[in-house]
Design a protein around this motif. Structure first.
Motif, short mmCIF file in Angstrom:
data_model
loop_
_atom_site.label_atom_id
_atom_site.label_comp_id
_atom_site.label_asym_id
_atom_site.label_seq_id
_atom_site.Cartn_x
_atom_site.Cartn_y
_atom_site.Cartn_z
N ASP A 6 1.08 -6.45 2.83
CA ASP A 6 2.15 -6.71 3.47
C ASP A 6 3.08 -5.78 4.17
N ALA A 7 2.98 -4.48 3.30
CA ALA A 7 3.85 -3.47 3.76
C ALA A 7 3.03 -2.00 3.34
N VAL A 8 3.67 -1.14 4.03
CA VAL A 8 3.16 0.49 3.66
C VAL A 8 4.51 1.22 3.37
N ALA A 9 4.26 1.70 2.02
CA ALA A 9 5.69 2.52 1.23
C ALA A 9 5.29 3.92 1.58
N THR A 10 6.23 4.60 1.83
CA THR A 10 6.01 6.04 2.04
C THR A 10 7.41 6.87 1.38
N GLY A 11 7.44 8.04 1.04
CA GLY A 11 8.26 8.78 0.55
C GLY A 11 9.00 9.34 1.44
N LEU A 70 0.96 -1.23 0.11
CA LEU A 70 0.20 0.10 0.13
C LEU A 70 0.68 1.15 -0.09
N ALA A 71 0.86 2.17 -1.12
CA ALA A 71 1.58 3.29 -1.04
C ALA A 71 1.14 4.46 -0.66
N ALA A 72 1.44 5.05 0.27
CA ALA A 72 0.76 6.32 0.84
C ALA A 72 1.12 7.27 -0.18
N MET A 73 0.53 8.10 -0.78
CA MET A 73 0.61 8.92 -1.87
C MET A 73 0.09 10.47 -1.25
N SER A 74 0.92 11.22 -0.87
CA SER A 74 0.61 12.71 -0.32
C SER A 74 -0.06 13.59 -1.43
N GLY A 75 0.56 13.42 -2.72
CA GLY A 75 0.41 14.11 -3.80
C GLY A 75 1.88 14.93 -4.04
N VAL A 90 -1.03 -0.62 -4.35
CA VAL A 90 -2.32 0.19 -4.72
C VAL A 90 -1.79 1.59 -3.79
N GLY A 91 -2.13 2.58 -4.45
CA GLY A 91 -2.19 3.97 -4.01
C GLY A 91 -3.18 4.38 -3.13
N VAL A 92 -2.97 5.12 -2.16
CA VAL A 92 -3.96 5.46 -1.25
C VAL A 92 -3.55 7.30 -0.84
#
Length: 369
Positions: free
Chosen positions: A120-125, A4-9, A28-30
């Protein structure tokens, strides 16, 4: 791996998501809607979480060919971050909202939902790295680019959270390289300005924002002897180490500037004094957490480096856990340490853990001006 990719913009989270896709993960982007009343557009580089940011995140996800969702975390964000900030300032403390957001939103609320949905994981920038030791334990480390390193605001992450965290930008040598990569990928956020300041105060007027929530009652500015030497318009607007904004009408005996030494919310007083009085020989705090496995020698004492600001320099120190507190003694005094800040401990590039500072001991004896 399902990610799950946390997408701030912003550009960082967009490139992080792109790299996760390129690595072969099922991504998947959120976008997290954190404001109850999001602005339509950003004010320059201030703030985030606007409708414009959500649209930028959606465009990036479309370009990457991944599903995209917006999740409303505004109520949780209000309770766990915004209300916490107000309570801390009202108590005369200086909180770090970004650190609390990582602790309670991105790697608590978001990660909990992600795991419940089978990710399985959260990806952030974030600019930080995860290293796995010989025994398979995950450690949090500084990013390759120290100028962009964000490991300080991630110091609250636990071993369980690190087990499901992914930071694709950790080894990137510069932000310019990230922007160039975004441009090559055709991402429209390649040149988008970085956000700064407190994201939920987009106009940057922290004093005015706090005045609406805490109140702005006139009070006394005192010297170290307790003599009134000026007036302020609300103690919440000041933090230890502050110099500007002081309405001091009595010059110091040596003619040098005065700095905020203490904020007393109960009496609505601000105590000021010379810069030398800001030196701290020892600090201690509660709300201790370890970024990975707890140290086995924590009670006996251990050598480390301590960092008390997101962009501060680490200072060699010794630390130990005593009576439920993490007690830290820097080798050289630290200036302007305020209760409410986080003290993050390092060993080399590795983050050991952190505590929220509750008290400090001055390196110089109090004196009367």
């Amino acid at each position: 791996m399902r990610v799950l990719a946390a997408m701030s913009g912003g550009v960082d989270s967009a490139v992080a998501a792109a790299r996760a896709v390129e690595a072969g993960h099922d991504v998947v982007g959120v976008h997290l809607a954190l404001s109850r009343q999001p602005g339509t557009v950003r004010t320059g580089a201030r703030g985030c979480c606007t409708i414009e940011d959500a649209m930028d995140a959606r465009r990036a996800a479309t370009m990457l060919g991944i599903p995209f969702y917006v999740w409303d975390f505004s109520e949780r964000f209000q309770l766990d971050v915004v209300d916490d900030v107000v309570a801390e300032y009202a108590a005369g403390r200086t909180p770090n909202p970004c650190l609390r957001c990582n602790e309670r939103i991105k790697f608590a609320a978001l990660l909990e939902r992600a795991l419940a949905l089978g990710f399985d994981a959260v990806a952030t920038g974030h600019y930080a790295s995860i290293v796995t030791d010989a025994a398979g334990n995950r450690e949090l480390h500084r990013a390759a680019a120290w100028a962009k390193d964000q490991s300080y605001v991630l110091g609250v992450l636990t071993a369980e959270q690190l087990a499901h965290a992914m930071f694709p930008l950790g080894a990137t040598p510069s932000k310019d390289e990230v922007r160039a990569e975004a441009a090559r990928r055709g991402l429209t956020v390649a040149a988008k300005p970085d956000s700064h300041d407190i994201c939920f105060i987009p106009d940057g007027d922290t004093r005015g924002w706090l005045a609406e929530r805490v109140g702005a009652e006139e009070g006394a500015i005192l010297d170290q002897s307790g003599a009134r030497i000026g007036t302020h318009r609300g103690a919440h607007a000041f933090t230890v180490g502050q110099r500007r904004g002081l309405d001091v009408r009595v010059p110091a005996p040596d003619g040098r500037p005065r700095f905020v030494l203490e904020v007393r919310p109960r009496t609505n007083e601000v105590v000021v004094g010379p810069k030398a009085a800001l030196a701290v020989a020892e600090l201690a705090g509660s709300r201790i957490s370890w970024a990975g496995l707890p140290l086995v020698d924590a009670a006996e004492g251990f050598d480390c480096d301590v960092q008390v600001r997101a962009h501060g320099d680490p200072v060699p120190a010794t630390a130990a856990v005593r009576d439920g507190e993490l007690v830290i003694r820097p080798d050289a005094p630290l200036d302007g340490v305020a209760p409410g800040q986080s003290a993050v401990l390092y060993r080399g590039t590795r983050v050991l853990g952190q505590c929220t500072i509750d008290r400090t001991i001055s390196a110089v004896p109090a004196r009367v001006e």
